[in-house]
Enzyme design. Structure first.
Site, PDB file in Angstrom:
ATOM      1  N   HIS A  14      28.207  62.919  -5.241  1.00  0.00           N
ATOM      2  CA  HIS A  14      28.122  62.871  -4.713  1.00  0.00           C
ATOM      3  C   HIS A  14      27.356  62.728  -2.987  1.00  0.00           C
ATOM      4  O   HIS A  14      27.278  63.924  -3.005  1.00  0.00           O
ATOM      5  CB  HIS A  14      29.949  63.581  -3.686  1.00  0.00           C
ATOM      6  CG  HIS A  14      30.593  62.749  -3.036  1.00  0.00           C
ATOM      7  ND1 HIS A  14      31.881  62.641  -2.166  1.00  0.00           N
ATOM      8  CD2 HIS A  14      30.430  63.210  -1.349  1.00  0.00           C
ATOM      9  CE1 HIS A  14      31.654  62.004  -1.416  1.00  0.00           C
ATOM     10  NE2 HIS A  14      31.365  61.917  -0.284  1.00  0.00           N
ATOM     11  N   HIS A  16      25.029  60.895   0.549  1.00  0.00           N
ATOM     12  CA  HIS A  16      25.418  59.825   1.652  1.00  0.00           C
ATOM     13  C   HIS A  16      23.542  60.098   1.924  1.00  0.00           C
ATOM     14  O   HIS A  16      23.186  60.742   2.429  1.00  0.00           O
ATOM     15  CB  HIS A  16      25.949  60.239   2.941  1.00  0.00           C
ATOM     16  CG  HIS A  16      27.630  60.320   2.528  1.00  0.00           C
ATOM     17  ND1 HIS A  16      28.565  59.452   2.785  1.00  0.00           N
ATOM     18  CD2 HIS A  16      28.541  61.117   2.179  1.00  0.00           C
ATOM     19  CE1 HIS A  16      29.656  59.968   2.363  1.00  0.00           C
ATOM     20  NE2 HIS A  16      29.653  60.618   2.024  1.00  0.00           N
ATOM     21  N   LEU A  17      22.960  58.789   1.273  1.00  0.00           N
ATOM     22  CA  LEU A  17      21.814  58.577   1.861  1.00  0.00           C
ATOM     23  C   LEU A  17      21.317  57.836   2.253  1.00  0.00           C
ATOM     24  O   LEU A  17      20.287  57.388   3.467  1.00  0.00           O
ATOM     25  CB  LEU A  17      21.203  57.380   0.791  1.00  0.00           C
ATOM     26  CG  LEU A  17      20.571  58.720  -0.589  1.00  0.00           C
ATOM     27  CD1 LEU A  17      20.514  57.585  -1.556  1.00  0.00           C
ATOM     28  CD2 LEU A  17      20.233  59.694  -0.855  1.00  0.00           C
ATOM     29  N   LYS A 107      35.170  53.084  -4.527  1.00  0.00           N
ATOM     30  CA  LYS A 107      35.320  54.893  -3.237  1.00  0.00           C
ATOM     31  C   LYS A 107      36.091  54.417  -2.598  1.00  0.00           C
ATOM     32  O   LYS A 107      36.503  53.285  -2.070  1.00  0.00           O
ATOM     33  CB  LYS A 107      33.965  55.095  -3.083  1.00  0.00           C
ATOM     34  CG  LYS A 107      34.068  56.215  -1.609  1.00  0.00           C
ATOM     35  CD  LYS A 107      34.611  57.737  -1.873  1.00  0.00           C
ATOM     36  CE  LYS A 107      34.838  58.468  -1.358  1.00  0.00           C
ATOM     37  NZ  LYS A 107      33.666  59.087  -0.271  1.00  0.00           N
ATOM     38  N   HIS A 144      38.937  59.788  -1.119  1.00  0.00           N
ATOM     39  CA  HIS A 144      38.465  61.046  -0.015  1.00  0.00           C
ATOM     40  C   HIS A 144      39.998  61.400   0.381  1.00  0.00           C
ATOM     41  O   HIS A 144      40.714  60.293   0.687  1.00  0.00           O
ATOM     42  CB  HIS A 144      37.758  60.502   1.090  1.00  0.00           C
ATOM     43  CG  HIS A 144      37.579  61.157   2.219  1.00  0.00           C
ATOM     44  ND1 HIS A 144      36.704  61.791   2.853  1.00  0.00           N
ATOM     45  CD2 HIS A 144      38.917  62.157   2.854  1.00  0.00           C
ATOM     46  CE1 HIS A 144      36.883  62.693   3.797  1.00  0.00           C
ATOM     47  NE2 HIS A 144      37.868  62.644   3.782  1.00  0.00           N
ATOM     48  N   HIS A 182      35.121  66.099  -2.560  1.00  0.00           N
ATOM     49  CA  HIS A 182      34.707  67.175  -1.903  1.00  0.00           C
ATOM     50  C   HIS A 182      36.702  68.758  -1.627  1.00  0.00           C
ATOM     51  O   HIS A 182      37.128  68.161  -0.541  1.00  0.00           O
ATOM     52  CB  HIS A 182      34.069  67.207  -0.691  1.00  0.00           C
ATOM     53  CG  HIS A 182      34.488  65.600   0.065  1.00  0.00           C
ATOM     54  ND1 HIS A 182      36.039  65.155   0.179  1.00  0.00           N
ATOM     55  CD2 HIS A 182      34.190  64.792   0.169  1.00  0.00           C
ATOM     56  CE1 HIS A 182      35.964  64.138   0.849  1.00  0.00           C
ATOM     57  NE2 HIS A 182      34.438  63.325   0.688  1.00  0.00           N
ATOM     58  N   LEU A 227      34.538  66.584   7.145  1.00  0.00           N
ATOM     59  CA  LEU A 227      35.835  66.597   6.201  1.00  0.00           C
ATOM     60  C   LEU A 227      35.386  66.047   5.006  1.00  0.00           C
ATOM     61  O   LEU A 227      34.920  65.563   4.161  1.00  0.00           O
ATOM     62  CB  LEU A 227      36.028  65.091   7.406  1.00  0.00           C
ATOM     63  CG  LEU A 227      36.536  65.084   8.892  1.00  0.00           C
ATOM     64  CD1 LEU A 227      36.396  64.139   9.525  1.00  0.00           C
ATOM     65  CD2 LEU A 227      37.276  66.048   8.768  1.00  0.00           C
ATOM     66  N   ASP A 255      27.961  65.869  -0.920  1.00  0.00           N
ATOM     67  CA  ASP A 255      29.001  65.156   0.411  1.00  0.00           C
ATOM     68  C   ASP A 255      27.258  65.678   1.169  1.00  0.00           C
ATOM     69  O   ASP A 255      27.817  64.897   1.941  1.00  0.00           O
ATOM     70  CB  ASP A 255      29.909  65.569   0.580  1.00  0.00           C
ATOM     71  CG  ASP A 255      30.525  64.975   1.838  1.00  0.00           C
ATOM     72  OD1 ASP A 255      30.189  63.978   1.712  1.00  0.00           O
ATOM     73  OD2 ASP A 255      31.711  65.669   2.366  1.00  0.00           O
TER      74      ASP A 255
HETATM   75  C1  NCD Z   1      30.018  61.862   5.547  1.00  0.00           C
HETATM   76  C2  NCD Z   1      29.795  61.255   6.261  1.00  0.00           C
HETATM   77  O1  NCD Z   1      29.214  61.639   7.719  1.00  0.00           O
HETATM   78  O2  NCD Z   1      29.229  60.053   5.558  1.00  0.00           O
HETATM   79  N1  NCD Z   1      31.382  63.103   6.069  1.00  0.00           N
HETATM   80  C3  NCD Z   1      31.782  63.957   6.141  1.00  0.00           C
HETATM   81  O3  NCD Z   1      31.587  64.765   6.820  1.00  0.00           O
HETATM   82  N2  NCD Z   1      31.589  64.727   4.524  1.00  0.00           N
HETATM   83  C4  NCD Z   1      31.811  60.713   5.003  1.00  0.00           C
HETATM   84  C5  NCD Z   1      32.868  61.410   3.889  1.00  0.00           C
HETATM   85  O4  NCD Z   1      32.337  61.846   2.878  1.00  0.00           O
HETATM   86  O5  NCD Z   1      33.516  62.339   4.689  1.00  0.00           O
HETATM   87 ZN    ZN Z   2      31.101  62.126   1.612  1.00  0.00          ZN
END
Ligand code: NCD
Ligand code: ZN
Length: 356
Positions: A14, A16-17, A107, A144, A182, A227, A255
């Protein structure tokens, strides 16, 4: 001699790139530690179709090639793509994703639950066709898991989602493979333990190492804000218990979610912790804190691959119990008008574990 641990190369299930100029930072950091990374689709606009996913993967691979990483890391890095479910996703989109061979999962963000989730699903009861298609093609659903109704307390949103939404999805679609992403509560850990082995969970480093006191006591610490939000210490303890238990239902998903430093240190700060570059020392610190460093490799390198039906990686990475000073920031969006920094989780702190 300092203690060392050699792990089969980990995967991050998991991450976010982001996109564009962000990739120069995020891809280089991720590829230092991880082979396979499950790339979250919450771009602006989101990754909604197989062709969006293929184009996004090409941009990631271009950033990888442009990086200074050693050739072996460039060859090993393998981004796995996900689609973002919207109210307009069709069963045909899922079929095309399965046929593409490049989309590994789908997702589900409840609309409004988190960063860039405005296009998410507004009514999960309308997703029956989609869930049937996912079952048919054996594509996992990554969730999520938070309800979004404004009257529900932010600390209760995960628990309420499990009780009110996810238990019904599982009852109706028992063959669906699901990852509760997460997880942050003992309720979620118990929920996942009670389900079949088609239901698993990822756990972030911040939810193993920190609780809401770290976020809120002695001043608001925006770099701990993500989150689902950090919960009470009792939840942190249960997450550490299950992560270090050797149960293959629980595996690594950082995450890691970069936001510009100024966007987090703000009157309306963004949600997301950036951990990719130091994720392995963070997880080692968490596991070692409860005397379970021997359980680290299953969590980082075996159980996720097993859940997704993939072989474990062949290369290895070694960690050493030597102090690591976490950088105060990294350059971010370099070469653009928005050039700025991203502040990692635990910035300026010294971790007991480091890369060998
Ligand atoms: C993530 C994001 O910034 O893209 N933020 C987070 O707080 N985890 C989005 C997500 O996975 O909820
Ligand atoms: Zn995430």
């Amino acid at each position: 001699m300092a203690q060392t641990i050699t792990l089969l190369q980990p995967d991050d299930w998991h991450i976010h790139l982001r996109d564009g100029a962000a990739l120069a930072t995020t891809v280089a950091h991720a590829a230092q530690s991880f082979n396979r990374v499950m790339c979250m689709p919450n771009l602006v606009p989101p990754v909604k179709t197989a062709s969006d996913a293929i184009a996004y993967r090409e941009r990631i691979m271009a950033a990888l090639q442009a990086s200074d990483l050693p050739q072996a890391r460039k060859e090993a890095f393998d981004p796995r793509m996900t689609l973002y479910l919207t109210d307009h996703t069709t069963a045909d989109d899922i079929a095309a994703a399965a046929r593409s061979g490049l989309v590994q999962a789908v997702k589900l963000y409840p609309a409004g639950a988190t960063t860039n989730s405005a296009d998410g699903v507004t009514d999960i009861n309308q997703c029956v066709d989609i869930f049937e298609a996912l079952e048919k093609y054996n594509l996992p659903l990554l969730i999520h898991g938070e309800v979004t109704a404004s009257h529900v307390d932010i600390f209760d949103r995960e628990k309420r989602f499990l009780e009110e939404v996810l238990s019904q999805i599982i009852a109706k679609f028992p063959e669906l493979k699901i990852v509760v992403e997460h997880i942050t509560t003992s309720d979620a850990a118990d929920f996942v333990l009670e389900q079949s082995n088609r239901v698993a969970a990822t756990i972030t480093p911040q939810h193993l190492l920190y609780n809401r006191n770290h976020l809120l006591v002695g001043g608001i610490k925006p770099h701990f804000y993500c989150l689902p939000i950090l919960k009470r210490e009792q939840h942190q303890k249960v997450l550490l218990d299950v992560a270090t238990s050797g149960n293959p239902k629980f595996f690594l998903g950082t995450d890691s979610a970069p936001h510009a430093t100024h966007a987090k240190e703000n009157a309306c700060g963004c949600a997301g912790c950036y951990s990719s570059s130091i994720a392995l020392p963070l997880y080692a610190t968490a596991f070692d804190s409860v005397g379970k460093i021997d359980k680290l490799e299953g969590f980082t390198s075996r159980f996720g691959a097993q859940f997704y039906g993939l072989p474990v990686n062949e290369s290895t990475i070694t960690l050493v119990k030597q102090p690591l000073l976490v950088p105060s920031h990294y350059s971010y969006l370099a070469g653009t008008a928005e050039q700025t920094t991203v502040t990692p989780l635990a910035a300026g702190e010294t971790l007991p574990w480091s890369f060998a």
